[in-house]
Motif scaffolding. Structure first.
Motif, PDB file in Angstrom:
ATOM      1  N   THR A  88     -38.265 -28.824 -11.558  1.00 29.58           N
ATOM      2  CA  THR A  88     -39.682 -28.751 -11.911  1.00 29.58           C
ATOM      3  C   THR A  88     -39.793 -28.251 -13.352  1.00 29.58           C
ATOM      4  O   THR A  88     -38.793 -27.913 -13.995  1.00 29.58           O
ATOM      5  CB  THR A  88     -40.404 -27.780 -10.973  1.00 29.58           C
ATOM      6  N   ASP A  89     -41.014 -28.192 -13.867  1.00 30.77           N
ATOM      7  CA  ASP A  89     -41.202 -27.651 -15.218  1.00 30.77           C
ATOM      8  C   ASP A  89     -40.713 -26.205 -15.290  1.00 30.77           C
ATOM      9  O   ASP A  89     -40.076 -25.797 -16.271  1.00 30.77           O
ATOM     10  CB  ASP A  89     -42.678 -27.721 -15.622  1.00 30.77           C
ATOM     11  N   ALA A  90     -41.023 -25.424 -14.245  1.00 29.03           N
ATOM     12  CA  ALA A  90     -40.550 -24.039 -14.202  1.00 29.03           C
ATOM     13  C   ALA A  90     -39.025 -23.992 -14.133  1.00 29.03           C
ATOM     14  O   ALA A  90     -38.372 -23.144 -14.767  1.00 29.03           O
ATOM     15  CB  ALA A  90     -41.156 -23.309 -13.005  1.00 29.03           C
ATOM     16  N   ILE A 133     -36.966 -26.225 -15.359  1.00 28.39           N
ATOM     17  CA  ILE A 133     -36.416 -26.578 -16.677  1.00 28.39           C
ATOM     18  C   ILE A 133     -36.423 -25.359 -17.602  1.00 28.39           C
ATOM     19  O   ILE A 133     -35.454 -25.090 -18.310  1.00 28.39           O
ATOM     20  CB  ILE A 133     -37.215 -27.745 -17.291  1.00 28.39           C
ATOM     21  N   ARG A 134     -37.541 -24.617 -17.591  1.00 28.11           N
ATOM     22  CA  ARG A 134     -37.633 -23.418 -18.441  1.00 28.11           C
ATOM     23  C   ARG A 134     -36.552 -22.393 -18.062  1.00 28.11           C
ATOM     24  O   ARG A 134     -35.883 -21.821 -18.932  1.00 28.11           O
ATOM     25  CB  ARG A 134     -39.011 -22.792 -18.317  1.00 28.11           C
TER      26      ARG A 134
END
Length: 301
Positions: A63-65, A67-68
């Protein structure tokens, strides 16, 4: 108020799965089960309150989280790996500093130094000599080789190499060498015996083990260091008492005689290494020393 980090194992599991884009491959890399990686990632998601992976076909997708967190975790673990590798290289490249009493160093260790350097070239040994108290905990020392008596302190790893054995020695050029070499131990009661101020009990201890009264001993010239004592014995100036290891080469070469042999004391020749230090070089050195002391290379005299 500072926020605590998630468990390191969970971050490791997530970082591997995110980097490899596979739970199964992460499990193989970390030598754990597929289920273990899944549980660690699930616990991490619960602690953070966000989803890090979503299912995509038979695999998973960040998810975007995710990836971070992957970018931050990958950078952090790479820095850790790089720093640890650098520290290991520095340890391997740094010399191994061995403390050793000067007499033991000069009379036993240095004659074997060339062989040690050939057998353990990676050691890069640096020697530190002293006739005083050599504290193995002293900064700048990696280990200490010396004679000492147990019990051993809890904060030290002590590699016992050999029991100390002491006995009287004299030069073939001693004025009474021909007479003394076939005489019983009691013949030494009439001799002015060479001794060291650092070990006043050496002669009395030997005498008691021979069934002799130490009160009958007559001490002659004293020396501050054992090295000087043995040099005097080699020059034929009297009968000295010394550890067998330190006169083994002289006995083998015929420079000294030991007509009465050697008796064991409570001391041990041992390599001391602070327990807090983990250095495989100390173990390799201890193995080499044990073979050198106990093998065929040691002259019995």
């Amino acid at each position: 108020m500072s926020q605590s980090l998630p468990p390191l194992n969970a971050l490791r599991a997530f970082e591997a799965a995110a980097r490899l884009q596979s739970i199964g491959q992460a499990a193989d890399e970390l030598s754990v089960t597929h289920g273990a990686i899944s549980r660690q990632v699930r616990q991490l998601e619960e602690q953070l309150g966000v989803a890090l992976f979503v299912k995509e076909g038979r695999g998973v997708k960040l998810t975007d989280a995710g990836i971070r967190l992957r970018d931050a975790a990958s950078e952090a673990f790479e820095r850790l790996r790089s720093t640890c590798a650098e520290l290991q290289r520095q340890t391997a490249e740094a010399p191994f500093v061995l403390g050793c009493p000067g007499s033991l160093l000069a009379r036993w260790f240095i004659p074997r130094l060339d062989r040690l350097n050939r057998d353990l070239p990676e050691l890069r040994l640096q020697l530190s000599a002293s006739e005083g108290e050599l504290d193995p905990r002293k900064p700048g020392l990696d280990a200490t080789l010396w004679y000492a008596e147990p019990p051993w302190p809890a904060d030290m790893r002590v590699f016992e190499l050999a029991a100390e054995r002491i006995g009287p020695v004299l030069s073939p050029y001693h004025a009474r060498a021909a007479e003394l070499r076939s005489a019983p131990p009691a013949a030494l009661l009439g001799e002015a015996l060479l001794h060291t101020v650092s070990r006043p009990q050496a002669w009395p201890s030997w005498a008691r083990q021979q069934g002799l009264d130490p009160a009958g001993l007559r001490l002659g010239q004293s020396f501050e260091h054992l090295y000087f004592l043995l040099e005097a014995a080699l020059a034929g100036l009297g009968v000295a008492i010394a550890p067998q290891q330190l006169v083994a080469d002289d006995l083998a070469a015929g420079r000294l005689l030991a007509p009465w042999g050697f008796v064991e004391t409570s001391a041990r020749l041992a390599l001391w290494v602070p327990a807090r230090r983990s250095d495989r070089r100390a173990e390799r050195l201890a193995e080499w020393l044990r073979e050198e002391v106990g093998g065929a290379r040691l002259a019995a005299g």
